[in-house]
Scaffold this motif. Structure first.
Motif, PDB file in Angstrom:
ATOM      1  N   PHE A  28      10.576  36.192 -24.759  1.00 48.99           N
ATOM      2  CA  PHE A  28       9.672  37.293 -25.088  1.00 48.99           C
ATOM      3  C   PHE A  28       8.792  36.970 -26.287  1.00 48.99           C
ATOM      4  N   SER A  29       9.384  36.414 -27.319  1.00 50.05           N
ATOM      5  CA  SER A  29       8.641  36.195 -28.562  1.00 50.05           C
ATOM      6  C   SER A  29       7.512  35.180 -28.411  1.00 50.05           C
ATOM      7  N   SER A  30       7.586  34.354 -27.389  1.00 53.73           N
ATOM      8  CA  SER A  30       6.556  33.335 -27.161  1.00 53.73           C
ATOM      9  C   SER A  30       5.505  33.764 -26.161  1.00 53.73           C
ATOM     10  N   SER A  31       5.601  34.992 -25.691  1.00 53.93           N
ATOM     11  CA  SER A  31       4.746  35.448 -24.593  1.00 53.93           C
ATOM     12  C   SER A  31       3.698  36.440 -25.059  1.00 53.93           C
ATOM     13  N   ALA A  32       2.581  36.407 -24.379  1.00 55.62           N
ATOM     14  CA  ALA A  32       1.590  37.465 -24.498  1.00 55.62           C
ATOM     15  C   ALA A  32       2.059  38.648 -23.657  1.00 55.62           C
ATOM     16  N   MET A  33       1.895  39.832 -24.195  1.00 56.90           N
ATOM     17  CA  MET A  33       2.335  41.049 -23.509  1.00 56.90           C
ATOM     18  C   MET A  33       1.185  42.041 -23.447  1.00 56.90           C
ATOM     19  N   SER A  34       1.176  42.835 -22.399  1.00 56.27           N
ATOM     20  CA  SER A  34       0.063  43.754 -22.222  1.00 56.27           C
ATOM     21  C   SER A  34       0.510  45.000 -21.479  1.00 56.27           C
ATOM     22  N   TRP A  35      -0.211  46.069 -21.697  1.00 53.65           N
ATOM     23  CA  TRP A  35      -0.150  47.260 -20.848  1.00 53.65           C
ATOM     24  C   TRP A  35      -1.440  47.322 -20.051  1.00 53.65           C
ATOM     25  N   VAL A  50      -0.952  42.068 -26.843  1.00 57.86           N
ATOM     26  CA  VAL A  50      -0.579  41.390 -28.074  1.00 57.86           C
ATOM     27  C   VAL A  50      -0.141  39.973 -27.736  1.00 57.86           C
ATOM     28  N   LEU A  51      -0.686  39.017 -28.451  1.00 55.93           N
ATOM     29  CA  LEU A  51      -0.319  37.618 -28.256  1.00 55.93           C
ATOM     30  C   LEU A  51       0.936  37.279 -29.058  1.00 55.93           C
ATOM     31  N   SER A  52       1.492  36.126 -28.799  1.00 57.15           N
ATOM     32  CA  SER A  52       2.706  35.721 -29.504  1.00 57.15           C
ATOM     33  C   SER A  52       2.472  35.545 -30.998  1.00 57.15           C
ATOM     34  N   ASP A  53       1.234  35.297 -31.396  1.00 56.80           N
ATOM     35  CA  ASP A  53       0.933  35.148 -32.823  1.00 56.80           C
ATOM     36  C   ASP A  53       0.649  36.470 -33.505  1.00 56.80           C
ATOM     37  N   ARG A  70       5.387  45.381 -30.699  1.00 56.14           N
ATOM     38  CA  ARG A  70       6.399  44.584 -30.020  1.00 56.14           C
ATOM     39  C   ARG A  70       7.561  44.347 -30.974  1.00 56.14           C
ATOM     40  N   ASN A  71       8.761  44.368 -30.426  1.00 56.73           N
ATOM     41  CA  ASN A  71       9.956  44.104 -31.198  1.00 56.73           C
ATOM     42  C   ASN A  71      10.638  42.885 -30.583  1.00 56.73           C
ATOM     43  N   ASN A  72      10.434  41.747 -31.201  1.00 61.53           N
ATOM     44  CA  ASN A  72      10.979  40.511 -30.642  1.00 61.53           C
ATOM     45  C   ASN A  72      12.494  40.430 -30.750  1.00 61.53           C
ATOM     46  N   ALA A  73      13.081  41.226 -31.647  1.00 61.37           N
ATOM     47  CA  ALA A  73      14.535  41.204 -31.802  1.00 61.37           C
ATOM     48  C   ALA A  73      15.245  41.818 -30.600  1.00 61.37           C
TER      49      ALA A  73
END
Length: 121
Positions: A28-35, A50-53, A70-73
């Motif tokens: 998840f933390s390395s991925s771009a995510m979108s709605w 939101v991009l991984s950066d 985003r909550n990478n934890a």
């Protein structure tokens, strides 16, 4: 890969909703995510990404009203939607991909959830 959306529902104009996407099966933390949303008879529309950066993008239609986090934890993506309008009515999908060039373009994403319905009326 699994993306499970929740939080949709019926709300009056001016109201608020919070959508959540629980992700599993990939980094998840390395991925771009979108709605991404799709209204009846219309094409899919990227609303927030939101991009991984940590780079955020919002569509003009929602900027200032929607907030993406985003909550990478805990591998969770959240969309806070405020000041909702009838034109926000759509099925909202969570989408993910590792590498992409255009965060708000739906066709860039490989992985999709089943969607959650948002109705503003």
């Amino acid at each position: 890969v699994q993306l499970v959306e929740s939080g949709g529902g019926l709300v009056q104009p001016g109201g608020s909703l919070r959508l959540s996407c629980a992700a599993s099966g990939f980094t998840f933390s390395s991925s771009a995510m979108s709605w991404v949303r799709q209204a009846p008879g219309k094409e899919r529309e990227g609303v927030a990404a939101v991009l991984s950066d940590g780079t955020w993008s919002y569509s003009d239609a929602v900027r200032g009203r929607f907030t993406l986090s985003r909550n990478n934890a805990v591998n969770r993506l959240t969309l806070e939607m405020n000041m909702l309008k009838p034109e926000d009515t759509a099925m909202y999908y969570c989408a993910a991909d590792l590498l992409l060039m255009r965060p708000l373009v739906p066709s860039e994403y490989q992985y999709w959830g089943q969607g959650t319905q948002v109705t503003v009326s």
